[in-house]
Scaffold this motif. Structure first.
Motif, PDB file in Angstrom:
ATOM      1  N   THR A  50       6.130  -1.046  -2.692  1.00 27.80           N
ATOM      2  CA  THR A  50       7.059  -0.129  -2.040  1.00 27.80           C
ATOM      3  C   THR A  50       7.867  -0.914  -1.016  1.00 27.80           C
ATOM      4  OG1 THR A  50       5.404   0.483  -0.377  1.00 27.80           O
ATOM      5  CG2 THR A  50       5.588   1.914  -2.316  1.00 27.80           C
ATOM      6  N   ARG A  51       8.941  -0.312  -0.582  1.00 27.96           N
ATOM      7  CA  ARG A  51       9.797  -0.953   0.412  1.00 27.96           C
ATOM      8  C   ARG A  51       9.928  -0.032   1.618  1.00 27.96           C
ATOM      9  NH1 ARG A  51      15.688  -3.749  -0.488  1.00 27.96           N
ATOM     10  NH2 ARG A  51      15.863  -4.479   1.651  1.00 27.96           N
ATOM     11  N   ASP A  52       9.836  -0.628   2.794  1.00 31.60           N
ATOM     12  CA  ASP A  52       9.999   0.106   4.041  1.00 31.60           C
ATOM     13  C   ASP A  52      10.942  -0.706   4.919  1.00 31.60           C
ATOM     14  OD1 ASP A  52       9.741   1.916   6.083  1.00 31.60           O
ATOM     15  OD2 ASP A  52       7.826   1.119   6.795  1.00 31.60           O
ATOM     16  N   GLY A  53      12.221  -0.368   4.874  1.00 29.18           N
ATOM     17  CA  GLY A  53      13.225  -1.127   5.619  1.00 29.18           C
ATOM     18  C   GLY A  53      13.373  -2.517   5.042  1.00 29.18           C
ATOM     19  N   HIS A  54      13.110  -3.526   5.859  1.00 31.51           N
ATOM     20  CA  HIS A  54      13.206  -4.912   5.405  1.00 31.51           C
ATOM     21  C   HIS A  54      11.868  -5.453   4.910  1.00 31.51           C
ATOM     22  CE1 HIS A  54      17.299  -5.384   6.739  1.00 31.51           C
ATOM     23  NE2 HIS A  54      16.987  -4.834   7.904  1.00 31.51           N
ATOM     24  N   TRP A  55      10.836  -4.638   4.936  1.00 32.51           N
ATOM     25  CA  TRP A  55       9.495  -5.072   4.569  1.00 32.51           C
ATOM     26  C   TRP A  55       9.108  -4.532   3.202  1.00 32.51           C
ATOM     27  CZ3 TRP A  55       7.203  -8.614   7.526  1.00 32.51           C
ATOM     28  CH2 TRP A  55       7.684  -8.775   8.817  1.00 32.51           C
ATOM     29  N   TYR A  56       8.317  -5.319   2.484  1.00 33.69           N
ATOM     30  CA  TYR A  56       7.766  -4.902   1.194  1.00 33.69           C
ATOM     31  C   TYR A  56       6.258  -4.767   1.350  1.00 33.69           C
ATOM     32  CZ  TYR A  56      12.243  -6.121  -0.826  1.00 33.69           C
ATOM     33  OH  TYR A  56      13.574  -6.180  -1.122  1.00 33.69           O
ATOM     34  N   CYS A  57       5.716  -3.715   0.778  1.00 35.71           N
ATOM     35  CA  CYS A  57       4.291  -3.456   0.860  1.00 35.71           C
ATOM     36  C   CYS A  57       3.691  -3.529  -0.543  1.00 35.71           C
ATOM     37  CB  CYS A  57       4.039  -2.075   1.456  1.00 35.71           C
ATOM     38  SG  CYS A  57       2.297  -1.684   1.632  1.00 35.71           S
ATOM     39  N   CYS A  58       2.562  -4.192  -0.665  1.00 34.52           N
ATOM     40  CA  CYS A  58       1.843  -4.284  -1.930  1.00 34.52           C
ATOM     41  C   CYS A  58       0.453  -3.696  -1.732  1.00 34.52           C
ATOM     42  CB  CYS A  58       1.742  -5.739  -2.387  1.00 34.52           C
ATOM     43  SG  CYS A  58       0.792  -5.935  -3.900  1.00 34.52           S
ATOM     44  N   THR A  59       0.077  -2.775  -2.602  1.00 36.11           N
ATOM     45  CA  THR A  59      -1.244  -2.172  -2.584  1.00 36.11           C
ATOM     46  C   THR A  59      -1.921  -2.493  -3.908  1.00 36.11           C
ATOM     47  OG1 THR A  59      -0.436  -0.373  -1.207  1.00 36.11           O
ATOM     48  CG2 THR A  59      -2.548  -0.032  -2.322  1.00 36.11           C
ATOM     49  N   ILE A  60      -3.127  -3.045  -3.830  1.00 39.72           N
ATOM     50  CA  ILE A  60      -3.868  -3.408  -5.036  1.00 39.72           C
ATOM     51  C   ILE A  60      -5.182  -2.633  -5.054  1.00 39.72           C
ATOM     52  CG2 ILE A  60      -4.966  -5.266  -6.346  1.00 39.72           C
ATOM     53  CD1 ILE A  60      -3.131  -7.241  -4.921  1.00 39.72           C
ATOM     54  N   ASN A  61      -5.445  -1.973  -6.174  1.00 42.16           N
ATOM     55  CA  ASN A  61      -6.721  -1.297  -6.424  1.00 42.16           C
ATOM     56  C   ASN A  61      -7.363  -2.002  -7.617  1.00 42.16           C
ATOM     57  OD1 ASN A  61      -6.174   0.786  -4.518  1.00 42.16           O
ATOM     58  ND2 ASN A  61      -4.885   1.764  -6.038  1.00 42.16           N
ATOM     59  N   VAL A  62      -8.587  -2.494  -7.446  1.00 42.77           N
ATOM     60  CA  VAL A  62      -9.259  -3.237  -8.502  1.00 42.77           C
ATOM     61  C   VAL A  62     -10.667  -2.698  -8.680  1.00 42.77           C
ATOM     62  CG1 VAL A  62     -10.153  -5.504  -9.169  1.00 42.77           C
ATOM     63  CG2 VAL A  62      -7.958  -5.342  -8.052  1.00 42.77           C
ATOM     64  N   GLN A  63     -11.075  -2.537  -9.938  1.00 39.72           N
ATOM     65  CA  GLN A  63     -12.465  -2.211 -10.222  1.00 39.72           C
ATOM     66  C   GLN A  63     -13.001  -3.292 -11.153  1.00 39.72           C
ATOM     67  OE1 GLN A  63     -13.341   1.646 -11.802  1.00 39.72           O
ATOM     68  NE2 GLN A  63     -15.487   1.442 -11.259  1.00 39.72           N
ATOM     69  N   VAL A  64     -14.048  -3.950 -10.686  1.00 42.82           N
ATOM     70  CA  VAL A  64     -14.652  -5.052 -11.423  1.00 42.82           C
ATOM     71  C   VAL A  64     -16.102  -4.700 -11.709  1.00 42.82           C
ATOM     72  CG1 VAL A  64     -15.206  -7.505 -11.355  1.00 42.82           C
ATOM     73  CG2 VAL A  64     -13.151  -6.680 -10.252  1.00 42.82           C
ATOM     74  N   GLY A  65     -16.494  -4.802 -12.970  1.00 43.01           N
ATOM     75  CA  GLY A  65     -17.879  -4.505 -13.341  1.00 43.01           C
ATOM     76  C   GLY A  65     -18.279  -3.111 -12.924  1.00 43.01           C
ATOM     77  N   ASN A  66     -19.460  -2.994 -12.329  1.00 40.15           N
ATOM     78  CA  ASN A  66     -19.974  -1.698 -11.883  1.00 40.15           C
ATOM     79  C   ASN A  66     -19.728  -1.446 -10.404  1.00 40.15           C
ATOM     80  OD1 ASN A  66     -20.911  -1.172 -14.433  1.00 40.15           O
ATOM     81  ND2 ASN A  66     -22.936  -2.017 -14.032  1.00 40.15           N
ATOM     82  N   LEU A  67     -18.915  -2.261  -9.775  1.00 45.50           N
ATOM     83  CA  LEU A  67     -18.640  -2.105  -8.349  1.00 45.50           C
ATOM     84  C   LEU A  67     -17.712  -0.927  -8.093  1.00 45.50           C
ATOM     85  CD1 LEU A  67     -17.966  -5.813  -7.358  1.00 45.50           C
ATOM     86  CD2 LEU A  67     -20.078  -4.525  -7.079  1.00 45.50           C
ATOM     87  N   LYS A  68     -17.735  -0.444  -6.866  1.00 47.57           N
ATOM     88  CA  LYS A  68     -16.779   0.582  -6.448  1.00 47.57           C
ATOM     89  C   LYS A  68     -15.384  -0.028  -6.404  1.00 47.57           C
ATOM     90  CE  LYS A  68     -19.830   3.291  -3.515  1.00 47.57           C
ATOM     91  NZ  LYS A  68     -20.045   3.804  -2.163  1.00 47.57           N
ATOM     92  N   MET A  69     -14.392   0.819  -6.401  1.00 52.36           N
ATOM     93  CA  MET A  69     -13.002   0.382  -6.340  1.00 52.36           C
ATOM     94  C   MET A  69     -12.771  -0.424  -5.057  1.00 52.36           C
ATOM     95  SD  MET A  69     -10.013   0.640  -7.954  1.00 52.36           S
ATOM     96  CE  MET A  69     -10.095   2.085  -8.983  1.00 52.36           C
ATOM     97  N   ILE A  70     -12.082  -1.548  -5.195  1.00 54.56           N
ATOM     98  CA  ILE A  70     -11.731  -2.389  -4.058  1.00 54.56           C
ATOM     99  C   ILE A  70     -10.240  -2.212  -3.816  1.00 54.56           C
ATOM    100  CG2 ILE A  70     -11.571  -4.756  -3.220  1.00 54.56           C
ATOM    101  CD1 ILE A  70     -13.968  -5.392  -5.014  1.00 54.56           C
ATOM    102  N   ILE A  71      -9.860  -1.961  -2.573  1.00 59.42           N
ATOM    103  CA  ILE A  71      -8.468  -1.689  -2.226  1.00 59.42           C
ATOM    104  C   ILE A  71      -8.020  -2.653  -1.144  1.00 59.42           C
ATOM    105  CG2 ILE A  71      -6.834   0.024  -1.370  1.00 59.42           C
ATOM    106  CD1 ILE A  71      -8.896   2.164  -2.339  1.00 59.42           C
ATOM    107  N   ALA A  72      -6.826  -3.221  -1.329  1.00 56.52           N
ATOM    108  CA  ALA A  72      -6.249  -4.091  -0.309  1.00 56.52           C
ATOM    109  C   ALA A  72      -4.755  -3.819  -0.233  1.00 56.52           C
ATOM    110  CB  ALA A  72      -6.505  -5.557  -0.631  1.00 56.52           C
ATOM    111  N   GLU A  73      -4.213  -3.980   0.974  1.00 53.17           N
ATOM    112  CA  GLU A  73      -2.786  -3.733   1.180  1.00 53.17           C
ATOM    113  C   GLU A  73      -2.244  -4.803   2.116  1.00 53.17           C
ATOM    114  OE1 GLU A  73      -1.160   0.371   1.517  1.00 53.17           O
ATOM    115  OE2 GLU A  73      -0.778  -0.287   3.572  1.00 53.17           O
ATOM    116  N   ALA A  74      -1.016  -5.227   1.852  1.00 50.31           N
ATOM    117  CA  ALA A  74      -0.370  -6.224   2.711  1.00 50.31           C
ATOM    118  C   ALA A  74       1.127  -5.963   2.745  1.00 50.31           C
ATOM    119  CB  ALA A  74      -0.643  -7.633   2.202  1.00 50.31           C
TER     120      ALA A  74
END
Length: 115
Positions: A50-74
């Motif tokens: 997504t874009r917010d003014g001059h900044w770009y935001c990236c959100t990643i949701n990953v599920q690996v194996g039997n683990l709970k969903m992992i979420i990171a944003e930058a």
């Protein structure tokens, strides 16, 4: 054909941003690499830009194996930097979970008997 089947669990979304051809390819390759490095099997991943003014935001949701969903944003000044920062956070979380899993599998020595 095998490559398309491998890349299928990764979905990339963007809101009013033209990602071009190189960024989605990079996203798929690097997420698969990080998931396979730490756990060997990627179940599902979603990457959103997504874009917010001059900044770009990236959100990643990953599920690996039997683990709970992992979420990171930058957030960064371009999509590539935002993705790289968010992916580094995902890698760190996967590494921590891998270490925790290894620690829990170790056999604890029996407690010493009191004399």
């Amino acid at each position: 054909m095998k490559q398309n089947a491998t890349l299928a669990p990764i979905r990339i979304n963007s809101s009013n941003i033209d990602l071009g051809e190189a960024l989605p390819r990079k996203v798929q390759e690097e997420i698969l690499h990080v998931a396979e490095t730490h756990f060997g099997h990627l179940k599902h991943a979603t990457v959103g830009f997504t874009r917010d003014g001059h900044w770009y935001c990236c959100t990643i949701n990953v599920q690996v194996g039997n683990l709970k969903m992992i979420i990171a944003e930058a957030t960064a000044t371009n999509c590539n930097q935002a993705f790289d920062l968010a992916l580094a956070k995902i890698g760190n979380q996967l590494l921590r979970r891998k270490k925790r899993a290894a620690d829990s599998r170790r056999v604890q020595p029996p407690a010493a008997a009191h004399a």
